[in-house]
Scaffold this motif. Structure first.
Motif, PDB file in Angstrom:
ATOM      1  N   GLU A  81      -6.363   2.529  -5.242  1.00  0.00           N
ATOM      2  CA  GLU A  81      -7.174   2.658  -4.023  1.00  0.00           C
ATOM      3  C   GLU A  81      -8.390   3.524  -4.353  1.00  0.00           C
ATOM      4  O   GLU A  81      -8.251   4.664  -4.783  1.00  0.00           O
ATOM      5  CB  GLU A  81      -6.358   3.306  -2.886  1.00  0.00           C
ATOM      6  CG  GLU A  81      -7.157   3.416  -1.586  1.00  0.00           C
ATOM      7  CD  GLU A  81      -6.342   3.916  -0.397  1.00  0.00           C
ATOM      8  OE1 GLU A  81      -5.317   4.591  -0.601  1.00  0.00           O
ATOM      9  OE2 GLU A  81      -6.754   3.632   0.750  1.00  0.00           O
TER      10      GLU A  81
ATOM     11  N   HIS B 271      -7.333  -0.828   5.316  1.00  0.00           N
ATOM     12  CA  HIS B 271      -7.320  -0.311   6.705  1.00  0.00           C
ATOM     13  C   HIS B 271      -8.700  -0.210   7.377  1.00  0.00           C
ATOM     14  O   HIS B 271      -9.127   0.901   7.766  1.00  0.00           O
ATOM     15  CB  HIS B 271      -6.604   1.039   6.758  1.00  0.00           C
ATOM     16  CG  HIS B 271      -7.025   2.057   5.727  1.00  0.00           C
ATOM     17  ND1 HIS B 271      -8.272   2.626   5.717  1.00  0.00           N
ATOM     18  CD2 HIS B 271      -6.370   2.604   4.673  1.00  0.00           C
ATOM     19  CE1 HIS B 271      -8.361   3.475   4.725  1.00  0.00           C
ATOM     20  NE2 HIS B 271      -7.208   3.470   4.061  1.00  0.00           N
TER      21      HIS B 271
ATOM     22  N   HIS C 123     -12.252   2.437   2.085  1.00  0.00           N
ATOM     23  CA  HIS C 123     -11.277   2.411   0.989  1.00  0.00           C
ATOM     24  C   HIS C 123     -11.094   0.982   0.497  1.00  0.00           C
ATOM     25  O   HIS C 123     -10.909   0.064   1.288  1.00  0.00           O
ATOM     26  CB  HIS C 123      -9.942   3.002   1.439  1.00  0.00           C
ATOM     27  CG  HIS C 123     -10.031   4.479   1.717  1.00  0.00           C
ATOM     28  ND1 HIS C 123      -8.947   5.262   1.996  1.00  0.00           N
ATOM     29  CD2 HIS C 123     -11.117   5.312   1.733  1.00  0.00           C
ATOM     30  CE1 HIS C 123      -9.346   6.519   2.166  1.00  0.00           C
ATOM     31  NE2 HIS C 123     -10.662   6.567   2.026  1.00  0.00           N
TER      32      HIS C 123
ATOM     33  N   HIS D   3       0.854  -1.206   0.000  1.00  0.00           N
ATOM     34  CA  HIS D   3       0.000   0.000   0.000  1.00  0.00           C
ATOM     35  C   HIS D   3       0.883   1.247   0.000  1.00  0.00           C
ATOM     36  O   HIS D   3       1.404   1.653   1.036  1.00  0.00           O
ATOM     37  CB  HIS D   3      -0.913  -0.036   1.239  1.00  0.00           C
ATOM     38  CG  HIS D   3      -1.984   1.006   1.232  1.00  0.00           C
ATOM     39  ND1 HIS D   3      -3.164   0.863   1.921  1.00  0.00           N
ATOM     40  CD2 HIS D   3      -2.061   2.216   0.637  1.00  0.00           C
ATOM     41  CE1 HIS D   3      -3.924   1.933   1.750  1.00  0.00           C
ATOM     42  NE2 HIS D   3      -3.269   2.785   0.974  1.00  0.00           N
TER      43      HIS D   3
ATOM     44  N   ASP E 211       0.874   2.406   3.642  1.00  0.00           N
ATOM     45  CA  ASP E 211       0.144   3.601   3.164  1.00  0.00           C
ATOM     46  C   ASP E 211       1.125   4.764   3.065  1.00  0.00           C
ATOM     47  O   ASP E 211       0.805   5.915   3.377  1.00  0.00           O
ATOM     48  CB  ASP E 211      -1.017   3.968   4.098  1.00  0.00           C
ATOM     49  CG  ASP E 211      -2.197   4.578   3.357  1.00  0.00           C
ATOM     50  OD1 ASP E 211      -2.027   4.984   2.196  1.00  0.00           O
ATOM     51  OD2 ASP E 211      -3.275   4.661   3.965  1.00  0.00           O
TER      52      ASP E 211
HETATM   53 FE    FE Z   1      -6.900   4.880   2.381  1.00  0.00          FE
END
Ligand code: FE
Ligand code: AMP
Ligand code: ZN
Ligand code: FE
Length: 279
Positions: free
Chosen positions: A69, A195, A80, A12, A247
């Protein structure tokens, strides 16, 4: 300063194709330097970083998972959805992503108008300097506000102008989670819930599994230990893949989130690729 990745792969990450601060090639290079074996690039609503990332991944002999995403809305909560290994030649996908890009562009113009009502005068060009792709988001506007001296940091930009409840807040067009999952599946990709601990989404999961969800992001920079335990158990219960990633957006955009500090083993990347092939 980070020296080494803790995991084999980080699935991610964002690049300059959306709101990250490193270009796709710079991101892949950093991943290689940290010793990662694989990387998933997951820009918001765009696949424009894929080509450059693929070239760099071939150069550094890194396994690449081409992802995206999508932010969707479920009862007012942000959900998401990550999509991996979509078919980039799909006209359906291209159409859908063009629509999302155009909606972001229109929303940016509305935000600029609202900022002007607050005596804040920022041009589209000033934002374009930070938003190179078509996935324009509030972090780009915040960077332009910072450059022009209206705010000191990104956080202040969200609090004073851009965040929910602030005077220049404009919601973004969003799909439902089911529509996001369908989009990814129609484009032959593998949909994964991103997440879920950030928004407490366990109650939505059964319907999304029904819609074709294939995995849950269990490891994530914003997940606490309880989140990891909870979502790992849910992934096992529904027989879903357990994925993970940082992320990462780069120091300028999301300080303190280090590449490769959250992730999974290379095996998971390979499983996702195999699943995509069978689509
Ligand atoms: Fe996100
Ligand atoms: P957008 O796509 O324009 O809705 O912007 C979403 C992005 O803004 C996400 O990538 C978040 O990382 C970032 N973001 C949202 N809220 C905040 C906040 N309060 N402070 C800093 N960044 C934020
Ligand atoms: Zn982002
Ligand atoms: Fe993200």
């Amino acid at each position: 300063m980070q020296v080494v990745a803790l995991y084999e792969v980080d699935l991610h990450c964002h690049t300059t194709a959306s709101d990250g601060s490193l270009s796709p090639a710079e991101l892949v290079r950093l991943a290689a330097e940290l010793g990662l074996k694989g990387l998933g690039i997951t820009d918001h609503d765009t696949i424009k970083g894929w080509n450059e990332a693929e070239e760099a991944a071939a150069h550094y002999k890194l396994q690449l998972l081409k992802g995206i995403e999508l932010s969707t809305d479920w009862l007012g909560k942000e959900v998401h959805i990550l999509g991996y290994e979509l078919d980039s030649s799909s006209n359906y996908l291209k159409d859908k992503l063009r629509n999302l890009g155009e909606a972001r562009q229109r929303r940016m113009l509305k935000i600029l108008e609202r900022l002007r009502n607050q005596e804040v005068d920022i041009s589209e060009e000033a934002i374009r300097k930070y938003a190179q792709g078509d996935s324009i988001g509030r972090p780009h506007i915040a960077q332009a506000l910072m450059e022009k001296g209206y705010i000191r940091d990104i956080q202040e930009g969200f609090e004073r102008y851009l965040g929910v409840g602030a005077p220049a807040y404009v919601p973004r067009f969003k799909l439902t989670p089911e529509e996001g999952i369908e989009l990814i599946r129609k484009a032959k990709g593998v949909p994964v819930l991103a997440h879920p601990g950030m928004q407490r989404l366990e109650e939505g999961i059964p319907a999304w599994v029904e819609a074709g969800l294939k995995g849950i992001e269990v490891l994530h920079s914003e997940h606490k230990a309880q989140d990891v335990t909870r979502y790992k158990a849910l992934a096992e219960h529904y027989n879903l893949l357990m994925t993970g990633g940082s992320d990462f957006h780069g120091e300028a955009c999301k300080p303190g989130v280090e590449l490769g500090r959250w992730g999974v083993s290379l095996r998971v990347l390979q499983e996702i690729k195999e699943l995509a092939k069978s689509n």
